[in-house]
Scaffold this active site. Structure first.
Site, PDB file in Angstrom:
ATOM      1  N   ASP A 246       0.854  -1.173   0.000  1.00 23.95           N
ATOM      2  CA  ASP A 246       0.000   0.000   0.000  1.00 23.95           C
ATOM      3  C   ASP A 246       0.896   1.231   0.000  1.00 23.95           C
ATOM      4  OD1 ASP A 246      -2.263   1.502   0.054  1.00 23.95           O
ATOM      5  OD2 ASP A 246      -2.785   1.095   2.134  1.00 23.95           O
TER       6      ASP A 246
ATOM      7  N   LYS B 264      -9.357  30.149   0.410  1.00 24.36           N
ATOM      8  CA  LYS B 264      -8.567  29.061  -0.164  1.00 24.36           C
ATOM      9  C   LYS B 264      -9.526  28.029  -0.733  1.00 24.36           C
ATOM     10  CE  LYS B 264      -7.833  25.642   3.527  1.00 24.36           C
ATOM     11  NZ  LYS B 264      -8.575  26.176   4.656  1.00 24.36           N
TER      12      LYS B 264
END
Length: 949
Positions: free
Chosen positions: A382, A502
């Site tokens: 992973d 943002k």
């Protein structure tokens, strides 16, 4: 540093902006609070088609009332009576991650493996031989073999019992208590009491105890990585006519932020997490390579012992011996061929290796898994938390049309937009400082991963709280998936209001009309706008998570985010662990292939794999493409050394493992989520994460990494390879003494000579003098070139014909020749002539037999020293202290001296005092054996392959 070859900076900023009034100039301010960043696209439910609903699924297009009526529940929730009825129908909300094993069955299992059964069969034969011929010591061999099996079973059982207790300690995954609606009131109940139709109250930090549909949501952000493998948390919205992933939550997920009401639809084993747990139980786990090798060795040694015993059973008839004499003799031959000390030595070697791995942060659940790691050819790993730190950080900034490496403090100080960018990152941020006194001297933050990454970066540059302290928060608009931005309003001490914003780059850039450039604010031109979008896309294509920063001066607190001043881009990434590149390089040198299999997006997987040197020109296969592949096409794709997998579902990870195994690979799989459990169990070696791994993953795995670190796997592989080599070494060492133990019996039957060795003496060699040195070989450190060798081939045997050539035909014969030489030297020195019969208790016979035994033991001293290496010369290793081997040598020498010079032991071990002149031959034995073995290894290094072990 990343670069974009587009329009030159000179052209973009070449126009000199007009001087603007103070209210329009770039400003510096200092922070306070806000919300979140953009979410990743929703991913299809990974368990679709794998599980069944505990109750009928809500129909798409239905209203909230219809949804409630589908589950026969009202706005007041269930009553206690209804809940009890449903619990009887659907069962308790419980998932069994680890079924406790019966201690008695675990102990019994230790006696049913092939090797213990072989030793028990040999013990029965020994007892039968004692019945036929009492007084020859066979009953002691039977008792010793039985004791060896029992002690070995107890040691192995103790190791497995410790792992069993460890697994039980992990079982705290489902929350203990939950808040829910019962009888129209909010109550706190045990999570096992939850039933389909219950309405749950979810808030920040909660683990969701069941599957369900969100009825109401307030900025709900959920981490479903344990199920999807997707590292980015997902926003969840309230049900609105259509049931989809956006309004569904799964058991085991964690609420990162916000709160919600959830209608439970599935509980217990019918949930997504429960279904995957059941799937992992259905997956069959193959025998480990070591189990297969031990079985192969037992078969070989059994047929060899039976073959030799039967041959000499028949030979006895030709020389006129009676049937029962021949049978007892054949049984002696068979028992002498069985390496009694091998079973406990293998167990102790694997146990010691497991303990060493534990010190390296790897908990071994099954000691046989240690060696499996050493034979690994492919690691399917992973990404998040294993190759990376599982913690976002700011990688790069794009300010004033200039790219700045986040670690380049000097360039950051010189950039006139940097201060403004840092202030926006601090102000437009909901992170909370939770620890200012950690070991690193920096604050730690709690909140959304992107926001904590920016907060950490700002804190490093000048202090997160310091920047926020001089402003007062007036208004905050949290991030939502529709607008894809967040904003916050702050007032300076002079009363001026500033909006900081943002969000997604394309959204923010489209809302900007001006740009912060060269310390001033000027109009943002269209070519500059296109350039900024290209730069953001460039970052995204590399797998970086990108946010745009902007601001403007406002008149009131709730104005829309339009007409903004663009400040810059922030590119973030979950960075690779610093020790992983060296581990990847070690894998390459060791011939081990690494395949990254992740639930994350393709760009991120590709970026990390390239940065770590796993691939250079990756071929990324996503889940949708993999779903359309046949097994044959998948095997073809896996032959590409540059292949990576992204957006992968759990059953697909299992398909990849199956394909690799069908190609003859020995597969190690790492994982931490529930979605990884089936693949972890099917792999040759499953490796779960101890820090962030789920209980389902830990249950399915063979080894648990306590530090979640990929580099630990490489250390474990080196340990596994060393274990395999060490087991091969001490098998070769133990088998060697079989020849000088067997040949005396054969010579005694075929030739007119006294019996050189007794059954008791054989037992002393196998269970007293050979045991401790063999354990020492099992604890030898890896040889210098261990990780420079390719993985061993599938068809390479632990004990091959070459092992028998080395042990039986070369070193064993040399030991037998040396022992016979000493034996006859003593006999002829005492006046014996060929063919003369000697009574069993004759002094000369006892001296010759004692000398024969002492010579074998001293030969084994030279043998164990030579066995410390398989390929390289053992001379340098003589100076390296191995406490077990040194203890073994002391025991060997001490044992010989005690049984030879202690009169009370002479009748037990069939010995007598040996003349000093005889010791000159005996002491020479280890040096001769050592040099013979060194010559063999020299020839192997020079290319004589048939002499290799």
């Amino acid at each position: 540093m990343l670069q974009v070859n587009t329009v030159s900076r000179n052209r973009l900023v070449g126009k000199r902006p007009a001087v603007l009034p103070p209210s329009r100039q770039a400003f510096f301010f200092s922070p306070e609070a806000a919300s979140i960043d953009q979410p990743s696209p929703a991913q299809p439910a990974i368990t679709q088609g794998m599980t069944k609903h505990a109750v009928p699924p809500p129909a798409s297009g239905s209203s909230r009332d219809a949804l409630l009526s589908t589950l026969a529940v009202t706005e007041k929730g269930l009553s206690d009576v209804e809940a009890l009825e449903r619990q009887q129908r659907y069962g308790r909300n419980r998932i069994v991650f680890h079924r406790a094993h019966s201690q008695w069955l675990m102990l019994l299992k230790e006696f049913t493996a092939l090797f213990p059964l072989l030793l028990l069969a040999a013990a029965l034969l020994a007892f039968f031989a004692n019945f036929l011929s009492p007084g020859d010591g066979y009953e002691m061999i039977g008792a010793a073999l039985t004791l060896v099996v029992v002690l070995n079973a107890l040691v192995s059982f103790y190791q497995n019992h410790k792992v069993e207790k460890l697994m039980v300690s992990f079982l705290d995954y489902i929350p203990k208590q939950v808040a829910l609606l019962r009888n129209g009131e909010k109550v706190i109940l045990d999570a096992e009491e939850v039933v389909p139709g219950d309405v749950l109250f979810l808030q920040e930090g909660d683990k969701i105890p069941a599957d369900g549909v969100i009825l109401e949501a307030n900025q709900l952000l959920v981490d479903e990585s344990i199920l999807t493998g997707e590292s980015e948390p997902l926003f969840k919205t309230a049900f609105n006519a259509v049931v989809d992933n956006a309004c569904m939550a799964s058991s085991g997920a964690t609420v990162i932020r916000g709160n919600a009401l959830m209608l439970v639809t599935r509980t217990g084993r019918t949930t997504n997490i429960g279904s995957i747990s059941e799937l992992s139980r259905e997956v069959e786990h193959d025998l480990t390579p070591m189990q297969k090798e031990i079985q192969d060795f037992v078969r070989k040694i059994t047929w060899l012992a039976l073959g030799i015993g039967f041959t000499f059973f028949l030979a006895g008839f030709f020389i006129g011996n009676p049937f029962w004499t021949n049978l007892v003799f054949a049984i002696g031959i068979i028992v002498a061929n069985v390496p009694e000390g091998l079973l406990p030595t293998v167990t102790l070697a694997l146990t010691q290796s497991s303990l060493r791995m534990g010190k390296r942060n790897a908990v071994v659940k099954n000691i046989l898994s240690v060696e499996t790691l050493g034979s690994t050819t492919v690691i399917c790993t992973d990404k998040t938390g294993t190759l990376t730190r599982n913690q976002l950080h700011v990688e790069s900034l794009y300010l004033d049309f200039t790219e700045i490496d986040a670690n380049d403090d000097e360039r950051l100080r010189d950039n006139r937009a940097a201060r403004t960018g840092l202030e926006i990152m601090a102000l437009c941020n909901d992170s909370i400082s939770v620890n200012h006194n950690n070991n690193h001297g920096q604050a730690q933050f709690k909140g959304d991963p992107t926001e904590t990454a920016m907060a950490t970066y700002v804190d490093k540059q000048g202090g997160f709280d310091a920047l926020r302290s001089t402003f007062e928060l007036r208004h905050n608009r949290s991030f939502d998936s529709d607008s894809k931005y967040m904003s916050s309003m702050h007032a300076t001490q002079g009363g001026t209001l500033f909006m900081t914003v943002k969000g997604a780059p394309n959204v923010i850039i489209s809302r900007c009309s001006q740009v912060h450039s060269e310390g001033l604010v000027r109009t943002l031109h269209e070519d500059e706008r296109e350039h900024l979008i290209q730069q953001a896309n460039h970052y995204a294509a590399q797998g970086l998570r990108v946010l745009a920063l902007a601001y403007r001066v406002v008149e009131q607190a709730e104005e829309e985010a339009e007409g903004l001043v663009f400040v810059g881009l922030v590119a973030m990434v979950d960075p690779p662990r610093t020790e992983v590149p060296a581990a990847v390089s070690a894998c390459r040198s060791a011939g081990i292939r690494i395949i990254v299999i992740s639930g994350d997006k393709a760009e991120t997987v590709s970026y990390i794999a390239r940065k770590l040197g796993i691939v250079s020109r990756p071929r990324v296969i996503e889940g949708a493409e993999l779903a359309a592949m046949s097994p044959e096409l998948l095997c073809t794709a896996l032959k590409n050394e540059e292949v990576l997998f992204a957006r992968i579902a759990p059953e697909q990870k299992l398909d990849i493992v199956e394909a690799l195994k069908s190609m003859g690979e020995v597969v190690a799989v790492t994982g931490d989520g529930v979605n990884d459990a089936p693949a972890l169990k099917r792999a040759d070696i499953g490796i779960s994460m101890g820090l962030h791994g789920t209980d389902v993953a830990k249950e399915a795995s063979d080894i648990i990494l306590l530090d979640d670190n990929f580099a630990t796997i490489i250390k474990a592989i080196e340990e596994g390879r060393a274990v395999y080599e060490n087991i091969r070494k001490f098998i070769s060492y133990i088998l060697t003494s079989n020849i000088p133990e067997i040949l005396p019996f054969i010579a005694y039957v075929l030739l007119p000579i006294p019996l050189p060795i007794t059954v008791i003496q054989i037992l002393a060699i196998d269970l007293i003098t050979d045991m401790i040195p063999a354990i020492g070989l099992g604890n030898e450190p890896p040889e210098a070139d261990t990780m420079l060798q390719p993985p061993r081939r599938r068809d390479e045997r632990l004990v091959s014909i070459r092992t028998f050539i080395r042990s039986y035909a070369i070193i064993g014969m040399a030991e037998a020749a040396f022992a016979f030489s000493t034996f006859f030297a003593v006999l002829y020195g005492g006046g014996w002539i060929w063919g003369q019969q000697l009574p069993g208790d004759a002094l000369l016979h006892l001296q010759a037999s004692g000398a024969f035994l002492a010579t074998i033991i001293f030969c084994q001293i030279g043998n164990v020293m030579a066995c410390r290496t398989s390929r390289q010369s053992a001379f340098p290793y003589l100076a390296r202290l191995n406490r077990w081997i040194m203890l073994g040598v002391i025991v060997e020498v001490g044992f010989v001296l005690i049984i030879v010079y202690t009169p009370s032991l002479h009748h037990i071990f069939f010995t007598a005092e040996i003349a000093l002149s005889t010791w000159s031959l005996i002491v020479l034995a280890p040096f001769v054996i050592f040099l013979i073995e060194e010559l063999r290894k020299l020839l192997v290094r020079r290319g004589v392959a048939w002499l290799s072990v």
